[in-house]
Design an enzyme around this catalytic site. Structure first.
Site, PDB file in Angstrom:
ATOM      1  N   GLU A   1      35.283  20.866 -31.334  1.00  0.00           N
ATOM      2  CA  GLU A   1      36.202  19.728 -31.362  1.00  0.00           C
ATOM      3  C   GLU A   1      35.398  18.449 -31.244  1.00  0.00           C
ATOM      4  OE1 GLU A   1      38.655  19.902 -27.913  1.00  0.00           O
ATOM      5  OE2 GLU A   1      39.296  21.941 -28.372  1.00  0.00           O
TER       6      GLU A   1
ATOM      7  N   LYS B   1      34.114  15.114 -29.537  1.00  0.00           N
ATOM      8  CA  LYS B   1      34.001  14.706 -28.134  1.00  0.00           C
ATOM      9  C   LYS B   1      34.405  13.242 -28.044  1.00  0.00           C
ATOM     10  CE  LYS B   1      30.890  14.624 -24.188  1.00  0.00           C
ATOM     11  NZ  LYS B   1      31.221  13.290 -23.799  1.00  0.00           N
TER      12      LYS B   1
ATOM     13  N   ASP C   1      34.884   9.601 -26.818  1.00  0.00           N
ATOM     14  CA  ASP C   1      34.058   8.736 -25.975  1.00  0.00           C
ATOM     15  C   ASP C   1      34.953   7.689 -25.330  1.00  0.00           C
ATOM     16  OD1 ASP C   1      31.892   7.685 -24.773  1.00  0.00           O
ATOM     17  OD2 ASP C   1      31.053   6.730 -26.551  1.00  0.00           O
TER      18      ASP C   1
ATOM     19  N   TYR D   1      43.276  17.307 -24.322  1.00  0.00           N
ATOM     20  CA  TYR D   1      42.506  18.432 -24.851  1.00  0.00           C
ATOM     21  C   TYR D   1      42.371  19.640 -23.932  1.00  0.00           C
ATOM     22  CZ  TYR D   1      39.177  15.515 -22.325  1.00  0.00           C
ATOM     23  OH  TYR D   1      38.591  14.735 -21.386  1.00  0.00           O
TER      24      TYR D   1
ATOM     25  N   LYS E   1      25.639  16.257 -28.027  1.00  0.00           N
ATOM     26  CA  LYS E   1      25.680  14.798 -28.175  1.00  0.00           C
ATOM     27  C   LYS E   1      24.998  14.390 -29.477  1.00  0.00           C
ATOM     28  CE  LYS E   1      26.717  12.184 -25.190  1.00  0.00           C
ATOM     29  NZ  LYS E   1      26.607  11.759 -23.828  1.00  0.00           N
TER      30      LYS E   1
ATOM     31  N   CYS F   1      24.044 -30.466 -34.102  1.00  0.00           N
ATOM     32  CA  CYS F   1      24.522 -29.355 -34.939  1.00  0.00           C
ATOM     33  C   CYS F   1      23.422 -28.960 -35.929  1.00  0.00           C
ATOM     34  CB  CYS F   1      25.778 -29.780 -35.685  1.00  0.00           C
ATOM     35  SG  CYS F   1      26.244 -28.603 -36.956  1.00  0.00           S
TER      36      CYS F   1
ATOM     37  N   CYS G   1      24.884 -30.177 -39.628  1.00  0.00           N
ATOM     38  CA  CYS G   1      25.153 -31.556 -40.046  1.00  0.00           C
ATOM     39  C   CYS G   1      24.506 -32.569 -39.105  1.00  0.00           C
ATOM     40  CB  CYS G   1      26.650 -31.782 -40.109  1.00  0.00           C
ATOM     41  SG  CYS G   1      27.417 -31.738 -38.478  1.00  0.00           S
TER      42      CYS G   1
ATOM     43  N   CYS H   1      30.185 -28.146 -32.382  1.00  0.00           N
ATOM     44  CA  CYS H   1      29.818 -29.299 -33.202  1.00  0.00           C
ATOM     45  C   CYS H   1      31.056 -30.190 -33.237  1.00  0.00           C
ATOM     46  CB  CYS H   1      29.460 -28.836 -34.614  1.00  0.00           C
ATOM     47  SG  CYS H   1      29.389 -30.210 -35.771  1.00  0.00           S
TER      48      CYS H   1
ATOM     49  N   CYS I   1      32.132 -31.149 -40.565  1.00  0.00           N
ATOM     50  CA  CYS I   1      30.867 -30.398 -40.607  1.00  0.00           C
ATOM     51  C   CYS I   1      30.924 -29.375 -41.761  1.00  0.00           C
ATOM     52  CB  CYS I   1      30.644 -29.674 -39.282  1.00  0.00           C
ATOM     53  SG  CYS I   1      29.254 -28.530 -39.342  1.00  0.00           S
TER      54      CYS I   1
HETATM   55  S1  IVH Z   1      37.011  19.865 -22.513  1.00  0.00           S
HETATM   56  C1  IVH Z   1      34.887  19.893 -18.593  1.00  0.00           C
HETATM   57  N1  IVH Z   1      37.112  18.554 -24.713  1.00  0.00           N
HETATM   58  O1  IVH Z   1      33.690  14.640 -22.012  1.00  0.00           O
HETATM   59  C2  IVH Z   1      36.160  20.532 -18.786  1.00  0.00           C
HETATM   60  N2  IVH Z   1      36.228  17.427 -22.814  1.00  0.00           N
HETATM   61  O2  IVH Z   1      31.495  15.516 -19.355  1.00  0.00           O
HETATM   62  C3  IVH Z   1      36.593  20.711 -20.171  1.00  0.00           C
HETATM   63  N3  IVH Z   1      35.592  15.107 -23.244  1.00  0.00           N
HETATM   64  O3  IVH Z   1      34.610  13.628 -19.098  1.00  0.00           O
HETATM   65  C4  IVH Z   1      36.578  19.482 -20.926  1.00  0.00           C
HETATM   66  N4  IVH Z   1      36.141  15.076 -25.367  1.00  0.00           N
HETATM   67  O4  IVH Z   1      36.596  14.623 -20.219  1.00  0.00           O
HETATM   68  C5  IVH Z   1      36.758  18.506 -23.424  1.00  0.00           C
HETATM   69  N5  IVH Z   1      37.307  17.527 -26.765  1.00  0.00           N
HETATM   70  C6  IVH Z   1      36.964  17.473 -25.480  1.00  0.00           C
HETATM   71  C7  IVH Z   1      36.420  16.310 -24.883  1.00  0.00           C
HETATM   72  C8  IVH Z   1      36.066  16.332 -23.544  1.00  0.00           C
HETATM   73  C9  IVH Z   1      35.644  14.370 -24.361  1.00  0.00           C
HETATM   74  C10 IVH Z   1      35.071  14.552 -21.984  1.00  0.00           C
HETATM   75  C11 IVH Z   1      35.451  15.182 -20.697  1.00  0.00           C
HETATM   76  C12 IVH Z   1      34.289  14.779 -19.776  1.00  0.00           C
HETATM   77  C13 IVH Z   1      33.190  14.481 -20.725  1.00  0.00           C
HETATM   78  C14 IVH Z   1      32.020  15.406 -20.579  1.00  0.00           C
END
Ligand code: IVH
Length: 719
Positions: free
Chosen positions: A144, A146, A148, A253, A335, A429, A432, A445, A450
């Site tokens: 899935e 991740k 941010d 999630y 990551k 400026c 000008c 300015c 200008c």
């Molecule tokens: S599942 C850890 N799925 O990434 C328990 N986490 O440390 C299971 N995060 O703050 C988490 N996207 O909250 C899971 N698709 C995703 C996620 C996800 C982001 C976050 C999670 C945690 C950090 C990793």
């Protein structure tokens, strides 16, 4: 010692002592150990409480794993203060504290194929040892995105949203329920009146973040480095009305507490991001992680993702694998490669913008960051320069995520030499030579005519999101302004034809045909809707989204002429009803439309044929661009009818799914189109009920024959 300096010193030391056992002096080891703990605790504070960071995630992880290495080799040294001993994260002040339903773990990070391979081997060994697991030992994974953003626990009682808690230290977080209730896509009520606790991520759309930063810069505030900081800064605002304006979203999630961990979250009406891929081996997982198409696909979304999360699919396997003190074993993060790099500020230029503000821009020693060469970076304003302590000759960290504008995260003081020079804001400026004044963090300015300012105003007016007059590009604007042909926006509509001809013939490849197209383009721009014109006028705080919101609210007022529009746009009682409007925007609008000169300019535009069409623009936060879709299988209603309704809503129909199709609607007995959709990683909606949840407009077709059980596939994302 300043944190950045302390970090650098430790990083240098670690670099020359990769092997912990090479540190023979026990005093030296102790000092390193306590310094490392202090340093990590401070970085955690910055990250979790101050919503910022001065090192990359990779650098943090490297420091953390070195700490773990020391503790493994010298268990006698372990201090209870060590971040390895408790959950990382801190609780900030200002909100009530709340206890999590269960301890919120975090994910272990991996960065490359080797890490993932090790992980796969480890999981296999654990499962093979387990006597309960006697059947097929293959491990299936789901991948899935991740998110941010900001991790949150949502607690529903009898189906109603009862509490929302930030992660905090994993046991206790902050109660942000009131603010979370302003997030539009989080349901206050679930489909069924159940008690359930789930975990998700609060995110700010990239488009909202960009607008917010623009506003912050105009107000002399320092922009947020990324959407994560902006989300965390927004959710912690004490006034929830302000939070509502930040247009946050949430994706869920994970189930934290419910009798059935495999319950389908989407069918409860919880917002899920329907993208995942199934893999039948760790090698397939590795291939997917290294596949640049997945990364690119995620970058094209309006949300930030910093990697992928790999989860073991089978619940029984998950139960056997369990968790360590801090991380589940059944899930791991991959990551994406770091998007942080260091380079030197060689010199600083100053640019005059359309609001008279003079912006310092740093010229950099070119560096490559996620595939793009970066040569210049905005230094925003003098306050930014001072707070980051920037000099000409300094080395800085540059961050860039996705297609987003590069940003200076911080200066690397350790690399500063005596040759660095202060950055002085200009007294005249740069364009000008007009007088410059300093007000609220900004340098302006003061010359009303200008040329640099005028050029910016015109470029904005003709840009794609405004009047969309493509032939007026930068070099043309330079000539138009320098030769005094255009002195304000309205002059664009009265450029004499022969001037256009003379001007354009200077550019290669432009002939008579092109020139007549250009005349049409200017004429057609008079038909652009009011929301685009409003954006194009360059009123402070009124960007694309705000202009859309204003016009959308205006529809109900049914203005029939320009005078009506001007009346509405200076009516504070009306303006206050516009979604997300703030005091500054309101004042700026009233100021702009009360100004006699501006009113006359708009009337002139009307006289030459500008239409000022008030349309709602079909604008929706998450579906600004209506998605493309394809359909297969049988439904309770003919496919053509479904397609017709969705097309009427603005969705774009693809007869055959391609890579650019976004959504795949699947009914009973679907054929090869379903396989194609999986191959192209389209988002799949399967079953009539799922479809009507996603597109409520389809319920207009509803009859008794449509009572099918929903079937939702989560395998859709990337495969
Ligand atoms: S599942 C850890 N799925 O990434 C328990 N986490 O440390 C299971 N995060 O703050 C988490 N996207 O909250 C899971 N698709 C995703 C996620 C996800 C982001 C976050 C999670 C945690 C950090 C990793």
């Amino acid at each position: 010692m300043i944190l950045s300096q302390q970090t650098k010193t430790i990083q240098w030391f670690i670099q020359s002592h990769q092997n912990v056992s090479s540190i023979s002096d026990s005093d030296e080891l102790h000092k390193l150990y306590t310094d490392l703990i202090d340093c990590l605790v401070d970085h955690n504070h910055l990250y979790y409480v101050e919503s910022t960071s001065i090192i990359s995630d990779k650098e943090y992880d490297d420091l953390f794993s070195y700490l773990k290495k020391i503790e493994e080799l010298h268990p006698e040294i372990i201090s209870s203060n060590s971040p390895t001993q408790g959950l990382i994260g801190q609780v900030s002040e200002g909100f009530l504290q709340a206890k999590h339903t269960v301890k919120l773990a975090s994910l272990e990070n991996t960065y490359n194929a080797e890490d993932l391979n090790d992980r796969g081997d480890r999981l296999k060994k654990i499962l093979e040892k387990d006597t309960e697991w006697t059947e097929n030992k293959d491990i299936y994974y789901t991948i899935e995105p991740k998110f941010d953003g900001l991790s949150v626990e949502l607690i529903y009682k009898k189906g109603r949203l009862d509490q929302a808690i930030t992660r905090g230290d994993g046991r206790v977080g902050e109660d942000i329920t009131t603010n979370v209730k302003t997030i539009k896509n989080i349901p206050q009520k679930l489909k069924h009146p159940i008690d359930i606790a789930v975990r998700g991520e609060i995110m700010m759309p990239k488009s909202v973040w960009k607008e917010l930063n623009k506003e912050r810069e105009e107000d002399g505030e320092i922009p947020f480095a990324n959407t994560r900081n902006a989300t965390s800064g927004s959710i912690k605002l004490l006034d929830s009305k302000e939070v509502a304006k930040r247009k946050l979203a949430c994706f869920v999630y994970d189930v934290l507490q419910y009798s059935d961990e495999t319950i389908n979250l989407e069918s409860l009406w919880l917002p899920v991001f329907l993208r995942s891929k199934e893999c039948s081996s760790i090698q397939e997982v590795i291939n997917a992680c290294l596949d640049s198409t997945i990364k690119q696909q995620l970058e094209s979304e309006d949300f930030d993702f910093d990697g992928l999360v790999i989860k073991v699919k089978d619940q029984l396997q998950r139960d056997i694998l369990g968790a360590t003190d801090h991380h589940p074993r059944w899930a791991v993060a991959y990551k994406f490669p770091a998007q942080l790099a260091s380079t030197k500020i060689i010199s600083v230029d100053f640019q005059v913008g359309r609001t008279w503000i003079i912006t310092p821009v740093g010229n950099l020693e070119p560096i490559e960051l996620s595939g793009v060469t970066i040569k210049r970076v905005s230094l925003h304003n003098f306050d930014f320069i001072q707070s980051k302590d920037l000099h000409i000759g300094d080395y800085v960290w540059i961050q860039r995520s996705g297609e987003v504008i590069p940003y200076i995260v911080g200066v690397i003081k350790e690399r500063r030499t005596e040759e660095v020079q202060d950055i002085q804001m200009p007294s005249k400026c740069p364009s000008c030579l007009g007088k410059v004044v300093n007000q609220d963090m900004h340098y302006y300015c003061t010359n009303p005519v200008c040329p640099a300012k005028l050029k910016e105003q015109i470029l904005h007016f003709v840009s794609k999101n405004c009047m969309d007059i493509q032939w007026i590009w930068e070099s043309i604007v330079d000539i138009l302004v320098e030769q005094n042909i255009v002195k304000s926006i309205i002059d664009i509509y009265s450029i004499p034809e022969h001037t256009t001809q003379i001007l354009l013939r200077k550019f290669p490849g432009i002939g008579d045909k092109k020139i007549s197209e250009i005349a049409n383009e200017i004429e057609e721009s008079k038909h652009q809707p009011l929301r685009r014109l409003l954006n194009g006028l360059g009123i402070p705080h009124v960007g694309k989204k705000m202009a859309q919101d204003i016009v959308q609210a205006m529809v109900s007022q049914q203005p029939v002429c320009l005078e009506d529009i001007l009346y509405i746009l200076t009516d504070r009682d009306f303006l206050i009803t516009v979604y997300g409007i703030g005091d500054k925007t309101l004042d700026a609008l009233v100021d702009y439309f009360s100004d006699q000169q501006n009113r006359e300019m708009l009337m002139h535009l009307r006289d030459i044929g500008m239409k000022f069409t008030v349309d709602a623009g079909g604008y929706d936060l998450f579906k600004e661009k209506k998605e493309t879709f394809s359909i297969t299988g049988s439904f309770p209603f003919p496919r053509e009818e479904i397609v017709a309704i969705l097309e009427k809503e603005g969705y774009i129909f693809h007869d055959n799914p391609t890579k650019s199709t976004q959504l795949m609607l699947i009914g009973e007995k679907a054929g090869s189109k379903k396989e194609k959709a999986q191959e192209f990683w389209l988002t799949i909606y399967e079953g009539w009920e799922t479809l009507t949840q996603r597109f409520p407009v389809l319920t207009t077709l509803k009859s008794d024959s449509a009572s099918q059980q929903p079937k939702i596939t989560q395998t859709s994302l990337f495969g």
